[in-house]
Design an enzyme around this catalytic site. Structure first.
Site, PDB file in Angstrom:
ATOM      1  N   PRO A   2       0.882  -1.070   0.124  1.00  0.00           N
ATOM      2  CA  PRO A   2      -0.355   0.276  -0.466  1.00  0.00           C
ATOM      3  C   PRO A   2       0.901   1.276   0.223  1.00  0.00           C
ATOM      4  O   PRO A   2       1.072   1.618   0.859  1.00  0.00           O
ATOM      5  CB  PRO A   2      -0.667   0.205   1.362  1.00  0.00           C
ATOM      6  CG  PRO A   2      -0.456  -1.089   2.035  1.00  0.00           C
ATOM      7  CD  PRO A   2       1.158  -1.737   1.373  1.00  0.00           C
ATOM      8  N   GLU A   3       0.578   1.846  -1.302  1.00  0.00           N
ATOM      9  CA  GLU A   3       1.536   3.202  -1.477  1.00  0.00           C
ATOM     10  C   GLU A   3       0.719   3.938  -2.177  1.00  0.00           C
ATOM     11  O   GLU A   3      -0.436   3.122  -2.807  1.00  0.00           O
ATOM     12  CB  GLU A   3       2.924   3.278  -1.787  1.00  0.00           C
ATOM     13  CG  GLU A   3       4.179   2.035  -1.308  1.00  0.00           C
ATOM     14  CD  GLU A   3       5.643   2.083  -1.777  1.00  0.00           C
ATOM     15  OE1 GLU A   3       5.783   3.670  -3.161  1.00  0.00           O
ATOM     16  OE2 GLU A   3       6.274   1.483  -1.714  1.00  0.00           O
TER      17      GLU A   3
END
Length: 256
Positions: A2-3
Site C-alpha cells: 500500500p503506497e
DNA sequence: TGGAATGTTCGGCT
DNA sequence: AAGCCGAACATTCC
C-alpha cells in the site's frame, strides 16, 4: 502493497460501493488500540471516499473514518471474513472487510483528517517541491519516505522515481540543482501516474477492493532487482540500506 | 535459521 | 534542532 498507487486503486474501486451507505455495525477481531476508536464509526453515513497520502478517508456525516493499510492491509468490498480479518464494516447494503496479516494497519474514527502530513505527491507543484527540497539537508531517499515532507511515496516508488531521475539515493536533498530537483518531481509524478494506471504493484498479495491484482510490478526497474542488469546500462543493480529500508539503485546511472 | 517484507513511531544521541 | 539510528510492532516466507 500500500503506497499511493495501491491506495488510490483501492479508493477508486471502493468509492462507488460506499458513497451514501450507512455503517450499521463494526465488527472488530483485534486487540489493537485503534479498536475503541473504530467502534465510533457505527451509525455514520459515508458521504465521500478520498485517498489522503496513504490513508483511505471515509468522510462521514460526523468526522472521518481513517484507514491505513500498513504493510499487509487489504480492504475488500463484500469479501468473506478470513483468518486475518481484523475488522468488518457492516453497511446498509453490503460490507467492507479489512484483512491485515502483520497488523501494522489501522481503522480509526477521527474528528478531522490526520494532520502533520506534507503535500500530496501527485498534486504538489514543481516550484513548491523544489523549495521544500532546498530546505532539507537529509538524504533524498529518506526524505521521499518522510510523509511529513510529501505524502504518498513509499519504498517501491521512492526507488523507482530516483532511478528514473538518475539521482543517487544518498544525495543530500539541498545539494541537488534546481534542474535535477525538477526532474525528480517530474519522474515522481510519472512513476506514480503510470502505477495508478496499472492498478498498483502486487509484489506479494496486494489486491484492490474487488480482489484484482495490479501489474505495475512488471514495470519495476530497480526495486527488488538486486544483482540484475540495469535496463538502461547493464550495470548490476545494487542494494544498500537507507533509513533502515532496502534501497535499490544503478551505480552507473545514479551518480552521487 | 536468520533476515527481509508495500509502514509508522518513539526514544536516544549528536 | 534537524537528522540519524535502532528498536518495536506481528507474521510469513524462503
Amino acid at each position: 502493497m500500500p503506497e499511493l498507487p495501491e491506495v488510490e486503486t483501492v479508493v477508486r474501486t471502493l468509492a462507488p460501493r460506499l458513497v451514501g451507505r450507512r455503517i450499521h455495525a463494526v465488527i472488530l477481531k483485534t486487540r489493537k488500540a485503534w479498536a475503541a476508536s473504530a467502534a465510533k464509526l457505527r451509525g455514520r453515513r459515508i458521504q465521500r471516499v478520498e485517498r489522503y497520502g496513504k490513508y483511505i478517508l471515509l468522510h462521514l456525516d460526523r468526522g472521518v473514518g481513517a484507514i491505513h493499510l500498513g504493510m499487509t492491509g487489504k480492504l475488500m468490498a463484500g469479501a468473506a471474513p478470513g483468518a486475518y480479518t481484523r475488522a468488518v464494516l457492516v453497511l446498509d447494503q453490503g460490507r467492507v472487510v479489512f484483512d491485515d496479516v502483520r497488523q501494522f494497519g489501522s481503522v480509526r474514527w477521527l474528528k478531522r483528517p490526520p494532520d502533520g502530513l506534507g503535500p500530496d505527491a501527485l498534486s504538489i507543484l514543481p516550484d513548491e517541491f523544489v523549495t521544500r527540497m532546498a530546505q532539507r539537508r537529509g538524504r533524498i531517499k529518506a526524505l521521499l519516505l518522510n510523509q511529513a515532507f510529501v505524502r504518498g511515496i513509499g519504498n517501491i516508488y521512492a526507488d523507482e522515481s530516483l532511478f528514473r531521475a538518475r539521482i543517487h539515493p544518498l544525495a543530500p536533498a539541498n545539494r541537488l540543482s534546481k534542474d535535477r530537483a525538477l526532474r525528480l518531481h517530474r519522474c515522481i509524478v510519472e512513476v506514480l501516474s503510470e502505477a495508478v494506471a496499472s492498478g498498483g504493484s502486487s509484489i506479494s498479495d496486494y489486491v484492490d477492493a474487488d480482489g484484482r491484482p495490479g501489474w505495475f510490478q512488471f514495470q519495476h526497474r530497480v526495486y527488488q532487482r538486486t544483482g540484475e542488469p540495469c535496463v538502461a546500462c547493464g550495470a548490476k543493480i545494487r542494494r544498500i540500506l537507507v533509513a533502515q529500508r532496502s534501497t535499490h539503485y544503478c551505480p552507473r546511472c545514479q551518480r552521487q
